[in-house]
Write a protein that holds these residues in place. Structure first.
Motif, PDB file in Angstrom:
ATOM      1  N   ASN A   1       0.812  -1.216   0.000  1.00 27.89           N
ATOM      2  CA  ASN A   1       0.000   0.000   0.000  1.00 27.89           C
ATOM      3  C   ASN A   1       0.846   1.267   0.000  1.00 27.89           C
ATOM      4  O   ASN A   1       0.335   2.365   0.176  1.00 27.89           O
ATOM      5  CB  ASN A   1      -0.952  -0.009   1.205  1.00 27.89           C
ATOM      6  CG  ASN A   1      -0.191   0.089   2.536  1.00 27.89           C
ATOM      7  OD1 ASN A   1       1.044   0.086   2.543  1.00 27.89           O
ATOM      8  ND2 ASN A   1      -0.919   0.175   3.613  1.00 27.89           N
ATOM      9  N   GLY A   2       2.173   1.084  -0.167  1.00 28.10           N
ATOM     10  CA  GLY A   2       3.035   2.244  -0.289  1.00 28.10           C
ATOM     11  C   GLY A   2       3.720   2.684   0.972  1.00 28.10           C
ATOM     12  O   GLY A   2       4.665   3.466   0.929  1.00 28.10           O
ATOM     13  N   ALA A   3       3.256   2.169   2.130  1.00 25.90           N
ATOM     14  CA  ALA A   3       3.886   2.562   3.383  1.00 25.90           C
ATOM     15  C   ALA A   3       5.319   2.032   3.441  1.00 25.90           C
ATOM     16  O   ALA A   3       5.604   0.950   2.939  1.00 25.90           O
ATOM     17  CB  ALA A   3       3.085   2.020   4.556  1.00 25.90           C
ATOM     18  N   VAL A   4       6.203   2.805   4.069  1.00 25.35           N
ATOM     19  CA  VAL A   4       7.611   2.410   4.139  1.00 25.35           C
ATOM     20  C   VAL A   4       7.999   2.231   5.601  1.00 25.35           C
ATOM     21  O   VAL A   4       7.786   3.111   6.426  1.00 25.35           O
ATOM     22  CB  VAL A   4       8.513   3.474   3.481  1.00 25.35           C
ATOM     23  CG1 VAL A   4       9.988   3.075   3.624  1.00 25.35           C
ATOM     24  CG2 VAL A   4       8.138   3.639   2.025  1.00 25.35           C
TER      25      VAL A   4
ATOM     26  N   LEU B   1       2.106   3.587   9.414  1.00 26.47           N
ATOM     27  CA  LEU B   1       0.976   2.696   9.154  1.00 26.47           C
ATOM     28  C   LEU B   1      -0.333   3.401   9.480  1.00 26.47           C
ATOM     29  O   LEU B   1      -0.599   3.732  10.635  1.00 26.47           O
ATOM     30  CB  LEU B   1       1.102   1.417   9.993  1.00 26.47           C
ATOM     31  CG  LEU B   1       2.326   0.535   9.708  1.00 26.47           C
ATOM     32  CD1 LEU B   1       2.479  -0.527  10.782  1.00 26.47           C
ATOM     33  CD2 LEU B   1       2.230  -0.088   8.325  1.00 26.47           C
ATOM     34  N   HIS B   2      -1.174   3.621   8.465  1.00 23.58           N
ATOM     35  CA  HIS B   2      -2.501   4.220   8.673  1.00 23.58           C
ATOM     36  C   HIS B   2      -3.515   3.100   8.813  1.00 23.58           C
ATOM     37  O   HIS B   2      -3.645   2.270   7.934  1.00 23.58           O
ATOM     38  CB  HIS B   2      -2.871   5.111   7.474  1.00 23.58           C
ATOM     39  CG  HIS B   2      -1.926   6.261   7.304  1.00 23.58           C
ATOM     40  ND1 HIS B   2      -2.285   7.549   7.595  1.00 23.58           N
ATOM     41  CD2 HIS B   2      -0.645   6.298   6.890  1.00 23.58           C
ATOM     42  CE1 HIS B   2      -1.257   8.349   7.354  1.00 23.58           C
ATOM     43  NE2 HIS B   2      -0.240   7.609   6.926  1.00 23.58           N
TER      44      HIS B   2
ATOM     45  N   LYS C   1      -8.303  -2.517   8.940  1.00 23.20           N
ATOM     46  CA  LYS C   1      -7.481  -2.657   7.736  1.00 23.20           C
ATOM     47  C   LYS C   1      -6.497  -1.504   7.680  1.00 23.20           C
ATOM     48  O   LYS C   1      -6.751  -0.414   8.187  1.00 23.20           O
ATOM     49  CB  LYS C   1      -8.367  -2.636   6.493  1.00 23.20           C
ATOM     50  CG  LYS C   1      -9.189  -3.892   6.356  1.00 23.20           C
ATOM     51  CD  LYS C   1      -9.854  -4.006   5.009  1.00 23.20           C
ATOM     52  CE  LYS C   1     -10.480  -5.367   4.865  1.00 23.20           C
ATOM     53  NZ  LYS C   1     -11.937  -5.327   4.864  1.00 23.20           N
ATOM     54  N   LEU C   2      -5.365  -1.793   7.038  1.00 22.05           N
ATOM     55  CA  LEU C   2      -4.435  -0.707   6.751  1.00 22.05           C
ATOM     56  C   LEU C   2      -4.941   0.039   5.530  1.00 22.05           C
ATOM     57  O   LEU C   2      -5.545  -0.566   4.637  1.00 22.05           O
ATOM     58  CB  LEU C   2      -3.034  -1.262   6.474  1.00 22.05           C
ATOM     59  CG  LEU C   2      -2.275  -1.806   7.680  1.00 22.05           C
ATOM     60  CD1 LEU C   2      -0.885  -2.228   7.249  1.00 22.05           C
ATOM     61  CD2 LEU C   2      -2.206  -0.777   8.796  1.00 22.05           C
ATOM     62  N   GLN C   3      -4.695   1.325   5.512  1.00 22.40           N
ATOM     63  CA  GLN C   3      -5.139   2.105   4.356  1.00 22.40           C
ATOM     64  C   GLN C   3      -4.485   1.586   3.083  1.00 22.40           C
ATOM     65  O   GLN C   3      -3.283   1.315   3.057  1.00 22.40           O
ATOM     66  CB  GLN C   3      -4.757   3.562   4.560  1.00 22.40           C
ATOM     67  CG  GLN C   3      -5.953   4.474   4.575  1.00 22.40           C
ATOM     68  CD  GLN C   3      -5.576   5.832   5.112  1.00 22.40           C
ATOM     69  OE1 GLN C   3      -4.561   6.395   4.715  1.00 22.40           O
ATOM     70  NE2 GLN C   3      -6.411   6.343   6.008  1.00 22.40           N
ATOM     71  N   GLY C   4      -5.259   1.403   2.039  1.00 24.67           N
ATOM     72  CA  GLY C   4      -4.721   0.938   0.765  1.00 24.67           C
ATOM     73  C   GLY C   4      -4.473  -0.554   0.724  1.00 24.67           C
ATOM     74  O   GLY C   4      -3.775  -1.045  -0.143  1.00 24.67           O
TER      75      GLY C   4
ATOM     76  N   ARG D   1      -2.567   6.001  13.589  1.00 18.69           N
ATOM     77  CA  ARG D   1      -1.270   5.812  12.934  1.00 18.69           C
ATOM     78  C   ARG D   1      -0.345   5.076  13.892  1.00 18.69           C
ATOM     79  O   ARG D   1      -0.274   5.396  15.069  1.00 18.69           O
ATOM     80  CB  ARG D   1      -0.691   7.170  12.537  1.00 18.69           C
ATOM     81  CG  ARG D   1      -1.528   7.810  11.443  1.00 18.69           C
ATOM     82  CD  ARG D   1      -0.922   9.097  10.993  1.00 18.69           C
ATOM     83  NE  ARG D   1       0.284   8.878  10.196  1.00 18.69           N
ATOM     84  CZ  ARG D   1       0.882   9.860   9.510  1.00 18.69           C
ATOM     85  NH1 ARG D   1       0.424  11.084   9.537  1.00 18.69           N
ATOM     86  NH2 ARG D   1       1.958   9.604   8.807  1.00 18.69           N
ATOM     87  N   PHE D   2       0.333   4.075  13.345  1.00 17.34           N
ATOM     88  CA  PHE D   2       1.238   3.268  14.152  1.00 17.34           C
ATOM     89  C   PHE D   2       2.642   3.361  13.597  1.00 17.34           C
ATOM     90  O   PHE D   2       2.852   3.470  12.382  1.00 17.34           O
ATOM     91  CB  PHE D   2       0.840   1.786  14.116  1.00 17.34           C
ATOM     92  CG  PHE D   2      -0.473   1.493  14.759  1.00 17.34           C
ATOM     93  CD1 PHE D   2      -0.717   1.848  16.077  1.00 17.34           C
ATOM     94  CD2 PHE D   2      -1.468   0.831  14.050  1.00 17.34           C
ATOM     95  CE1 PHE D   2      -1.923   1.553  16.670  1.00 17.34           C
ATOM     96  CE2 PHE D   2      -2.672   0.535  14.635  1.00 17.34           C
ATOM     97  CZ  PHE D   2      -2.907   0.894  15.960  1.00 17.34           C
TER      98      PHE D   2
END
Lengths: 295, 351
Positions: free
Chosen positions: B255-258, B286-287, B305-308, B331-332
């Motif tokens: 989902n693009g999170a790094v 993490l959204h 769920k995580l966003q995306g 947000r985590f």
């Protein structure tokens, strides 16, 4: 919520799980039951009456319906002199045969069911099916070859000749097999871990667990053995080996002699007593053996 | 007391192989828990040690003696079964004395040993009862008593607590563990319950589909799961698994999170994050959208769920939180040390 469940059933409401017990249906069921009992019991009553009166009273119409005063005389004559041989001898013969058949059948079918359920051996299912198929062959079908075999062994007029040909039981084997299969496998495994060899497991665990089934079968098999007619008739030619059920038939004279009805009827009544004792005394075990699945 | 060695033990039923070579060395007095989902072969493995199942290949040694061909009674083991397997027509006393009777001990000796076991298990008042007159927990104790009267070298437990209610299970769990520690008898314990495994084991064997995925202490398995399966099976609620690509110290999620990671590899991976390791952080990568909150008192489980992403994600936050389902977003962030990396194909641990 609790208010609803606390309401007691009204007087006259049927008990849960029972058929309604009131009014005409109560009377109807009882009348039907009494009629049924009358039909079943009347011949036995007549036999009893006939065993307590004199020969003349029986042969002169009308037939007596109330017991006479020759009870002791007739029964004494039956028990100690009889027509061909004393009834005591026949009772003992019958008892030995019935007990021999019942015990023999139980021992053999316990062992064969144990083998079929707990051991893996070549031809296991073949043996099971062979036993199962013999269920379909009653004594009468195989009576001629069996007679040949028994005669060949010189077992005519002997207790072994009376007992052994009837001693194998597919029905009992099948019943025990079904029961053994309901015993959890873990029990056999626990016994194995405890160090019990197969026969030890059989004697210490399997047989005690089957005791109600054994009792139920004992009742059935005792009566089966007691009521054997055709087989004793074939292989006992000497009066002192007669069993009581066939012995009654032997009491009827051939030709023109008159039958000794009071003694014959006394014998019939006597023949009924041992099975009745067995059934009544083992009733509790018998029923729990057929109903329970105690594990 | 004894050591138990399993050497590449395999089991086949006909042409189906159910145990694919398990090797384990069990020390004297160790409490080993075999844990896995149903059908993973854990009971079969135990029964092979007990001699109730034959060994198709490999070797089972108890006290350095090969026992493959020995009957259970000659292996010096005792076993506790899931359904207790008490002899229903015998009293508690007779049940416990049965193996001693077979071993032809004298009446006095039997009496002493049974009394001792009964005292240890607080069964003295029930010795003359039949099993059906006992509660589940008492039956369980009798089964234990039957095992300990003989002082075997090895105890085998086959899911002994799964027929008990939750509260009793916790209590019996402690009792078994204490008893084992007191007697110092090497034990193998099969369970599907990972809490039992975590709390009781000196070491555990995590099994899956006939393979031993990991052998280690409970905390080893928790902190350093060697396979994806062990990671997901141990820990409750189970670990979140996300797909990601590693590149120079970062993992980029689908989902693009790094996420920062402690690895210099450059491969496709599966990232494992335990729900209890998530830290609420207004700047975290993490959204997370909450769809359901389970307040447990001491902590709160958040499902969402995580966003995306469409995969279910769980967070475990200490204390009580109140959330409106579906609307709340959190947000985590996560400590790189608490991130588990697994090979995307084989599922083996990478860091």
């Amino acid at each position: 919520m609790s208010g609803v469940s606390n309401v007691k059933p009204l007087k006259g409401d049927p008990a849960p799980g029972m058929v309604e017990k009131k009014g005409s249906s109560l009377w109807l069921t009882h009348v039907l039951m009494l009629i049924g009992i009358f039909f079943v019991f009347f011949p036995i009553w007549l036999a009893f009456v006939a065993s307590t009166v004199t020969q003349e009273a029986i042969v002169t119409p009308p037939m007596p319906l109330m017991p006479g005063d020759h009870f002791f005389e007739n029964y004494k004559r039956a028990l100690f002199s009889g027509v061909n041989i004393p009834v005591t001898t026949m009772l003992i013969n019958s008892l030995i045969m019935a007990l021999g058949i019942a015990f023999g059948k139980i021992v053999i079918s316990l062992l064969s069911a144990f083998a079929i359920v707990y051991f893996r051996f070549p031809g296991k299912s073949l043996f099971f099916w062979i036993i199962f198929i013999t269920l379909m062959l009653p004594v009468e079908v195989r009576i001629v070859p069996t007679y040949e075999v028994v005669a060949g062994f010189g077992m005519l007029n002997s207790y072994s000749g009376l007992i052994f040909p009837l001693i194998a039981s597919a029905t009992a084997t099948f019943l025990f097999r079904q029961f053994f299969m309901t015993i959890p496998d873990e029990l056999a495994e626990a016994a194995r871990v405890d160090g019990a060899r197969p026969m030890r497991f059989f004697i210490d665990i399997v047989v005690p667990m089957s005791r109600t089934n054994i009792a139920a079968l004992f009742v059935i098999l005792f009566i089966y053995g007691w009521n054997q007619y055709l087989w004793p008739l074939l292989i006992t030619t000497e009066p002192d080996m007669n069993t009581i059920v066939m012995g009654i038939k032997q009491m009827f004279p051939s030709g023109d002699d008159t039958a000794d009805w009071p003694v014959i009827m006394a014998t019939s009544i006597l023949a009924m007593i041992p099975p009745v004792i067995v059934v009544v005394s083992m009733q509790k075990l018998f029923i729990s053996g057929l109903v329970d699945s105690e594990k | 007391m004894a050591q138990v060695h399993l050497e590449n033990v395999k089991k086949r039923f006909g042409s189906t192989q159910v145990i694919h070579g398990v090797s384990v060395d069990i020390e004297d007095g160790e409490f080993i828990v075999i844990v896995g989902p149903s059908g993973c072969g854990k009971s079969t493995l135990l029964r092979m040690v007990g001699g109730l199942e034959s060994v198709s290949e490999g070797e089972v040694r108890i006290n350095n003696v090969r026992v493959n061909e020995k009957e259970p009674m000659d292996r010096d083991i005792a076993m506790v079964f899931q359904n207790y397997a008490l002899y229903p027509h015998m009293s508690v006393r007779q049940n416990m004395a049965y193996s001693l009777k077979i071993a032809k001990l004298s009446k006095d000796e039997i009496e002493v040993k049974v009394a001792e076991a009964a005292r240890m298990l607080q069964l003295e008042d029930y010795l003359d009862r039949k099993p059906k007159e006992l509660s589940g927990g008492q039956r369980q104790r009798v089964a234990m008593g039957r095992a300990i009267v003989r002082k075997p070298s090895v105890f085998l437990f086959d899911e002994p607590l799964s027929n008990l209610d939750a509260k009793l299970r916790v209590q019996m769990r402690l009792e078994i563990k204490e008893l084992q520690a007191k007697l110092g008898i090497t034990s193998l314990y099969v369970t599907h319950d990972q809490v039992e495994a975590m709390t009781m084991a000196d070491r555990m064997i995590v099994m899956n589909a006939g393979f031993a995925e990991q052998v280690g202490t409970p905390l080893d398995v928790y902190e350093q799961p060697q396979t994806l399966f062990a990671a997901q099976f141990i820990g409750s609620p189970s670990m979140n698994i996300l797909t990601a690509q590693l590149n120079g110290g970062h993992a980029t999620l689908t989902n693009g999170a790094v996420l920062p990671v402690d690895s210099a590899l450059d491969v496709a991976v599966r990232v494992g994050i335990r729900p209890e390791h998530l830290i609420t952080d207004p700047d975290g990568p993490l959204h997370f959208t909450v769809s359901l909150a389970e307040p447990l008192g001491a902590n709160t489980l958040l499902h969402g769920k995580l966003q995306g992403s469409d995969d279910a994600f769980t967070a475990n936050l200490p204390g009580i939180h109140r959330f409106d389902a579906g609307t709340e977003t959190l947000r985590f962030s996560i400590d790189p040390d608490n991130i588990h990396l697994f090979d995307a194909q084989g599922g083996n641990r990478l860091n």
